[in-house]
Motif scaffolding. Structure first.
Motif, short mmCIF file in Angstrom:
data_model
loop_
_atom_site.label_atom_id
_atom_site.label_comp_id
_atom_site.label_asym_id
_atom_site.label_seq_id
_atom_site.Cartn_x
_atom_site.Cartn_y
_atom_site.Cartn_z
N CYS A 74 0.60 -1.35 0.24
CA CYS A 74 -0.28 0.25 0.41
C CYS A 74 0.56 1.13 -0.14
N ASN A 78 -0.33 3.12 -4.81
CA ASN A 78 -1.77 3.78 -3.55
C ASN A 78 -2.98 3.42 -4.51
N TYR A 80 -3.78 0.53 -4.02
CA TYR A 80 -4.65 -0.50 -3.29
C TYR A 80 -5.08 0.12 -1.54
N THR A 81 -5.43 -0.32 -0.65
CA THR A 81 -5.63 0.04 0.42
C THR A 81 -5.38 -1.29 1.83
N VAL A 105 -5.01 -6.86 0.57
CA VAL A 105 -5.57 -5.47 -0.11
C VAL A 105 -6.66 -5.25 -0.27
N GLU A 108 -8.91 -0.24 -5.93
CA GLU A 108 -10.03 0.52 -6.43
C GLU A 108 -11.87 0.02 -6.22
N GLU A 133 -7.49 0.68 12.12
CA GLU A 133 -6.49 0.10 11.85
C GLU A 133 -5.71 0.51 13.62
#
Length: 160
Positions: A74, A78, A80-81, A105, A108, A133
């Motif tokens: 990540c 960017n 992926y989150t 992950v 989008e 988190e």
């Protein structure tokens, strides 16, 4: 009264600290039992993330380092989150369900991918964590990485 009369192990605060420590441990145990019960109740929400083999330059995910792998990817990409949560192992013959901390992950489009290489061919359902988190990280940093739910008696096992 001098500490020397009672010996070197005497601590005047121990009278107060021992019950406080027991209360904290009892509260923590009750919280973790409730957490285990909540995971058990949510086990049908588990989905199988798509396995995704990734590499960026010289970087590749490392076996058994899911949290770091996800954070690294990540940071590097960017698209992926990070998604933190729990793998759900239904050990029906033992009347036990094991939840193991895991990270995947999200792209989008909202699709979940598991980027961490594994040595076993079977994939297990992933339950997304409900906490932030930061709270999830605190749980893991404190050693709470596995939760055993046995029948109606949840037990928490910490692995350091």
């Amino acid at each position: 009264m001098s500490g020397s009369l009672l010996g070197p192990l005497y601590n005047p605060l121990s009278f107060f600290l021992l019950p406080l420590k027991q209360l904290i441990m009892k509260s923590l145990n009750e919280y973790l039992q409730a957490y285990a019960t909540r995971l058990f109740e949510r086990r049908d929400e588990g989905i199988i993330p798509i396995k995704l083999k990734v590499s960026i330059g010289d970087w590749q995910p490392i076996v058994n380092k899911c949290h770091q792998n996800v954070t690294d990817l990540c940071d590097k990409d960017n698209r992926y989150t990070p998604v933190r949560g729990w793998l759900c192992f239904d050990l029906a013959p033992l009347e036990q369900i094991k939840f193991i901390a895991h990270s995947v992950v999200r792209d989008e489009d909202g699709t979940l991918y598991d980027i961490t290489p594994v040595c076993v061919p079977r994939q297990y359902p992933f339950i997304v964590a409900e906490e932030t988190e930061e709270i999830y990280a605190r749980l893991n940093e404190s050693g709470i990485t596995e939760i055993d739910y046995i029948s109606s008696s949840p037990m928490v096992r910490t692995v350091l």
